[in-house]
Design a protein around this motif. Structure first.
Motif, PDB file in Angstrom:
ATOM      1  N   SER A 250       0.824  -1.207   0.000  1.00 55.20           N
ATOM      2  CA  SER A 250       0.000   0.000   0.000  1.00 55.20           C
ATOM      3  C   SER A 250       0.859   1.258   0.000  1.00 55.20           C
ATOM      4  O   SER A 250       0.573   2.221  -0.709  1.00 55.20           O
TER       5      SER A 250
ATOM      6  N   ILE B 127      -8.178   0.162   1.490  1.00 58.90           N
ATOM      7  CA  ILE B 127      -7.404   1.369   1.767  1.00 58.90           C
ATOM      8  C   ILE B 127      -8.368   2.524   2.021  1.00 58.90           C
ATOM      9  O   ILE B 127      -9.272   2.763   1.228  1.00 58.90           O
TER      10      ILE B 127
ATOM     11  N   CYS C 162      -4.564   0.825   6.075  1.00 59.85           N
ATOM     12  CA  CYS C 162      -4.619  -0.411   5.288  1.00 59.85           C
ATOM     13  C   CYS C 162      -5.239  -1.480   6.180  1.00 59.85           C
ATOM     14  O   CYS C 162      -4.650  -1.853   7.210  1.00 59.85           O
TER      15      CYS C 162
END
Length: 219
Positions: A103, A156, A207
């Motif tokens: 991420s 996310i 995340c």
């Protein structure tokens, strides 16, 4: 080196649990990770540290406890291009570090990747911070819902700030800001997130797959 894991501890039992969870939290090669600890316990307790992570573990400094100051000093010593700041009272879920790094690397304008944390009873304890009408930060949904009840949330999610108990940031960006060492107990993590957004024009994300159990206040 890819990743430096930074932890402050005086409790070998908590530290051992966190270190053990690292073994399944990432698939990075042993050459790509270092674990740096700022130790503020006594010599007897230090002898009870057992590193079962499979990665290099180093007592990088033995100094009195001050989270912001300890972490700033560890970051300066770190060799990794990415920093993982973690409390010793966290047990990471499998593959969580790798998901977080992915991420941080791929999300647009990503500055900090924060974590989805739960307590021992599977109650949500952290999924990002918001601010109330008096501009005081608070943990969203803390203790109000079960962790699995957030399945509808995107993997996310952009947030205002993230707890310093567990997050990822590049060493380059952290070194530009650092924690404000005038805080005695807490607050430096929120200020860092706000500075990152204002001064570096980057974003703070949670995340959901960077996750684990956080035994809050046991550290």
């Amino acid at each position: 080196m890819r990743l430096s894991i930074l932890v402050v501890s005086c409790n070998p039992s908590l530290l051992n649990g966190m270190l053990n969870s690292l073994a399944t939290a990432t698939r990075l090669d042993t050459s790509e990770i270092e674990i740096l600890c700022s130790w503020n316990g006594d010599e007897t307790a230090e002898k009870n540290i057992q590193n079962t992570s499979g990665y290099e573990f180093l007592i990088a400094q033995r100094v009195p406890y001050h989270f912001a100051g300890n972490m700033n000093s560890l970051a300066e010593k770190a060799n990794g291009e990415i920093l993982l700041l973690i409390n010793d009272d966290i047990i990471l879920d499998p593959d969580s570090i790798d998901q977080g790094i992915n991420s941080l690397t791929n999300q647009s304008k990503s500055g900090i990747i924060g974590a989805n944390l739960r307590d021992e009873n599977n109650q949500l304890s952290h999924c990002g911070m918001s601010f109330d009408s008096r501009h005081s930060p608070y943990h969203k949904f803390e203790g109000l819902i079960k962790n699995e009840d957030r399945k509808w949330v995107n993997i996310i999610e952009e947030v205002a700030a993230s707890t310093g108990a567990l997050f990822l940031i590049t060493k380059h960006n952290f070194s530009k800001l650092l924690f404000n060492e005038t805080y005695k107990i807490c607050g430096e993590d929120v200020e860092l997130c706000l500075d990152l957004r204002e001064k570096l024009d980057l974003k703070v994300y949670i995340c959901q797959s960077l996750s684990g159990i956080h035994s809050v206040s046991k550290t």
